[in-house]
Design a protein around this motif. Structure first.
Motif, PDB file in Angstrom:
ATOM      1  N   VAL A 200       0.950  -1.241  -0.088  1.00 38.34           N
ATOM      2  CA  VAL A 200       0.138  -0.062   0.058  1.00 38.34           C
ATOM      3  C   VAL A 200       0.823   1.268   0.016  1.00 38.34           C
ATOM      4  N   VAL A 201       0.413   2.359  -0.434  1.00 39.50           N
ATOM      5  CA  VAL A 201       1.240   3.648  -0.555  1.00 39.50           C
ATOM      6  C   VAL A 201       0.058   4.450   0.083  1.00 39.50           C
ATOM      7  N   ILE A 202       0.727   5.476   1.116  1.00 39.41           N
ATOM      8  CA  ILE A 202       0.132   6.298   1.824  1.00 39.41           C
ATOM      9  C   ILE A 202       0.901   7.690   1.560  1.00 39.41           C
ATOM     10  N   PRO A 203      -0.038   8.787   0.754  1.00 41.65           N
ATOM     11  CA  PRO A 203       0.744  10.081   0.729  1.00 41.65           C
ATOM     12  C   PRO A 203       0.326  10.911   1.552  1.00 41.65           C
ATOM     13  N   ARG A 204       1.036  11.824   2.088  1.00 38.23           N
ATOM     14  CA  ARG A 204       0.750  12.846   3.269  1.00 38.23           C
ATOM     15  C   ARG A 204       1.404  14.178   2.896  1.00 38.23           C
ATOM     16  N   GLY A 205       0.599  14.968   2.415  1.00 38.78           N
ATOM     17  CA  GLY A 205       1.049  16.567   2.206  1.00 38.78           C
ATOM     18  C   GLY A 205      -0.058  17.116   1.528  1.00 38.78           C
ATOM     19  N   GLY A 206       0.535  18.114   0.670  1.00 36.62           N
ATOM     20  CA  GLY A 206      -0.408  19.054  -0.161  1.00 36.62           C
ATOM     21  C   GLY A 206      -1.369  18.263  -1.126  1.00 36.62           C
ATOM     22  N   ALA A 207      -2.390  19.210  -1.479  1.00 36.21           N
ATOM     23  CA  ALA A 207      -3.311  18.764  -2.691  1.00 36.21           C
ATOM     24  C   ALA A 207      -2.667  18.067  -3.994  1.00 36.21           C
ATOM     25  N   SER A 208      -1.542  18.713  -4.385  1.00 43.91           N
ATOM     26  CA  SER A 208      -0.912  18.303  -5.681  1.00 43.91           C
ATOM     27  C   SER A 208       0.040  16.992  -5.586  1.00 43.91           C
ATOM     28  N   LEU A 209       0.590  16.807  -4.384  1.00 40.41           N
ATOM     29  CA  LEU A 209       1.136  15.562  -3.856  1.00 40.41           C
ATOM     30  C   LEU A 209       0.207  14.162  -4.189  1.00 40.41           C
ATOM     31  N   ILE A 210      -0.884  14.506  -3.310  1.00 43.93           N
ATOM     32  CA  ILE A 210      -1.963  13.675  -3.159  1.00 43.93           C
ATOM     33  C   ILE A 210      -2.614  13.183  -4.460  1.00 43.93           C
ATOM     34  N   ARG A 211      -2.790  14.362  -5.090  1.00 46.08           N
ATOM     35  CA  ARG A 211      -3.420  14.181  -6.377  1.00 46.08           C
ATOM     36  C   ARG A 211      -2.702  13.243  -7.400  1.00 46.08           C
ATOM     37  N   ASN A 212      -1.381  13.268  -7.274  1.00 46.94           N
ATOM     38  CA  ASN A 212      -0.544  12.657  -8.170  1.00 46.94           C
ATOM     39  C   ASN A 212      -0.315  11.322  -7.793  1.00 46.94           C
ATOM     40  N   VAL A 213      -0.331  10.984  -6.766  1.00 49.16           N
ATOM     41  CA  VAL A 213      -0.542   9.720  -6.059  1.00 49.16           C
ATOM     42  C   VAL A 213      -1.765   8.882  -6.336  1.00 49.16           C
ATOM     43  N   VAL A 214      -2.757   9.698  -6.133  1.00 48.87           N
ATOM     44  CA  VAL A 214      -4.343   8.903  -6.413  1.00 48.87           C
ATOM     45  C   VAL A 214      -4.333   8.501  -7.837  1.00 48.87           C
ATOM     46  N   GLU A 215      -3.941   9.641  -8.627  1.00 47.40           N
ATOM     47  CA  GLU A 215      -4.157   9.523 -10.094  1.00 47.40           C
ATOM     48  C   GLU A 215      -3.248   8.472 -10.861  1.00 47.40           C
ATOM     49  N   ASN A 216      -1.934   8.369 -10.336  1.00 46.83           N
ATOM     50  CA  ASN A 216      -0.910   7.543 -10.914  1.00 46.83           C
ATOM     51  C   ASN A 216      -0.465   6.027 -10.500  1.00 46.83           C
ATOM     52  N   ALA A 226      -6.127  16.558   1.502  1.00 52.29           N
ATOM     53  CA  ALA A 226      -5.646  18.199   1.854  1.00 52.29           C
ATOM     54  C   ALA A 226      -6.802  18.593   2.697  1.00 52.29           C
ATOM     55  N   GLY A 227      -6.421  19.749   3.665  1.00 49.56           N
ATOM     56  CA  GLY A 227      -7.144  20.130   4.621  1.00 49.56           C
ATOM     57  C   GLY A 227      -7.732  21.323   4.476  1.00 49.56           C
ATOM     58  N   ILE A 228      -8.889  21.627   3.608  1.00 51.98           N
ATOM     59  CA  ILE A 228      -9.557  23.033   3.723  1.00 51.98           C
ATOM     60  C   ILE A 228     -10.480  22.847   4.778  1.00 51.98           C
ATOM     61  N   CYS A 229     -10.325  23.201   5.706  1.00 48.32           N
ATOM     62  CA  CYS A 229     -11.079  23.258   6.862  1.00 48.32           C
ATOM     63  C   CYS A 229     -12.069  24.390   7.121  1.00 48.32           C
ATOM     64  N   HIS A 230     -13.292  24.436   7.820  1.00 41.30           N
ATOM     65  CA  HIS A 230     -14.111  25.412   7.822  1.00 41.30           C
ATOM     66  C   HIS A 230     -14.465  25.504   9.326  1.00 41.30           C
ATOM     67  N   THR A 231     -14.729  26.698   9.767  1.00 40.79           N
ATOM     68  CA  THR A 231     -15.396  26.794  11.269  1.00 40.79           C
ATOM     69  C   THR A 231     -16.460  27.904  10.762  1.00 40.79           C
ATOM     70  N   TYR A 232     -17.758  27.447  11.422  1.00 43.52           N
ATOM     71  CA  TYR A 232     -18.845  28.059  11.159  1.00 43.52           C
ATOM     72  C   TYR A 232     -19.312  28.542  12.355  1.00 43.52           C
TER      73      TYR A 232
END
Length: 417
Positions: A200-216, A226-232
């Motif tokens: 298994v591969v586990i990516p941990r980092g920014g959106a571009s790194l994770i996208r590269n791993v998931v897609e390839n 990636a963490g685009i987190c909100h507080t309401y």
């Protein structure tokens, strides 16, 4: 034919996996304690190597928030070592019987937890991840091939050398932990195709790194998001509590994935309390971007563009959006959230329950900062990542997330007719 560094170290890790399967909990715990002691004993060596990475980062114009993610000192190394000791104190999931039953034909069937095998870990400039990943994998009987970011290469070299020495001293195979030192992106792409060597591969980092791993990747992937987190901040929120939670979620450590990137504020609360909160955030050095409604309430806000709502800043930058009701807040989170961590601050129990039920995220908070989405804070000792997917593991990934299931069947000569 020359074998690449990536393939050679993955092959050695696969060989070590057989030995790791034989290790008892006591042997693994002894190694973890020796690793923790070794980090403290050799912290000067680690800090010196980290200094080289920090110096190179400053020369390359790395932002202060990313330098903070990279930096190590005595206090942080002590915390990393304590994380290993906390892993020792946790139950070993390997061998746990998940189910035990007997079939009418007399077959006895058990489902038990077993290691995943060889884990490929791809991550960015956070050398603490090197130790967390190694410790969690070791406790669960896994081997790990680490490929950290080039920004932390010297730090990771020093750390892994120390950990491998401790493994050898404890009688465990050194090759259970491997560091890929080739900083070329091709080494990442090669890891993604190592079917049969990496389980298994586990990516941990920014959106571009994770996208590269998931897609390839052709190797199975556990996706950390990636963490685009909100507080309401809802209409009924207590002003002091809302201010403290929002401030903590953005300012306490903005460079991490569970930090808030967008603040959503109910219009009735915003009119009374947003100026004071904005002033507090500005005093802490946060650059504020606002929608037209928030700009009418707070002077001097930069204009937020729609693309900003989809940006993980990892920095002292915050989007502010005034909403008219809970429905509008939920719609915004559905559109821009990354299924990581989301928070509602409210005294309205019906609104809180609706938010907790409807928001699709790994961690959903009522009246608490998103900064708590963390393996250490959840009592897992450490984490290998925060999974935002829905298969196998979700949220902070502690020890059980690094195991799979094996069925053990015992019979007395049964054959199938």
């Amino acid at each position: 034919m020359t074998i690449s560094e990536v393939r050679e170290k993955a092959m050695l890790a696969q060989e070590a996996a057989a030995a790791m399967n034989r290790m008892t909990t006591e042997q693994k715990n002894k190694a973890l304690l020796m690793m923790a002691d070794a980090l403290l004993e050799h912290q000067g060596q680690i800090i010196a190597a980290n200094g080289q990475d920090l110096s190179r980062g400053r020369d390359n114009g790395t932002s202060d928030s990313l330098l903070d993610r990279l930096a190590l000192d005595g206090v942080r190394i002590a915390g990393i070592a304590e994380g290993l000791r906390q892993i020792v104190a946790l139950p070993d999931p390997v061998g746990t019987v998940l189910d035990d039953f007997r079939r009418p034909n007399g077959l006895s069937i058990q489902a038990v937890r077993v290691p995943l095998g060889v884990i490929g870990m791809i991550y960015e400039a956070r050398p603490n991840v090197t130790v967390d990943a190694a410790g969690l994998c070791l406790k669960t009987g896994n081997c790990v091939v680490l490929r950290g970011g080039s920004a932390a290469l010297e730090s990771n070299r020093a750390i892994v050398a120390i950990l491998k020495q401790a493994l050898e001293a404890a009688g465990l195979p050194q090759d259970a932990i491997a560091l890929i030192e080739d900083s070329d992106r091709a080494s990442v792409n090669e890891m993604l195709k190592l079917n049969g060597l990496l389980d298994v591969v586990i990516p941990r980092g920014g959106a571009s790194l994770i996208r590269n791993v998931v897609e390839n990747a052709t190797v199975p992937v556990i996706e950390t998001g990636a963490g685009i987190c909100h507080t309401y901040i809802d209409e009924s929120a207590q002003p002091g509590m809302a201010s403290d939670i929002a401030f903590n979620a953005k300012v306490q450590r903005p460079s991490v994935c569970n930090a808030m990137e967008t603040l959503l504020v109910h219009s009735s609360h915003a009119g009374k309390h947003l100026p004071a909160l904005a002033a507090r955030l500005r005093e802490a050095g946060v650059e504020l971007k606002g929608c037209s409604k928030s700009q009418a309430i707070v002077d001097g806000l930069l204009t937020v563009e729609e693309s900003h709502y989809a940006t993980e800043y990892n920095d002292y930058i915050l989007n502010i959006k005034v909403v008219e009701n809970l429905d509008e807040a939920l719609a915004h989170i559905r559109q821009f959230g990354t299924k990581h961590s989301e928070c509602i601050v409210t005294e309205n129990t019906e609104h809180a329950e609706r938010f907790m039920q409807e928001v699709d995220a790994a961690a959903v908070y009522h009246n608490a900062s998103t900064r708590f989405t963390d393996g250490f804070e959840f009592g897992f000792g450490a984490e290998i990542g925060i999974s935002t997917q829905k298969l196998h593991a979700r949220g902070p990934m502690g020890l059980p997330a690094l195991t799979s299931t094996k069925y053990r069947i015992a019979g007395s000569g049964q054959i199938r007719g």
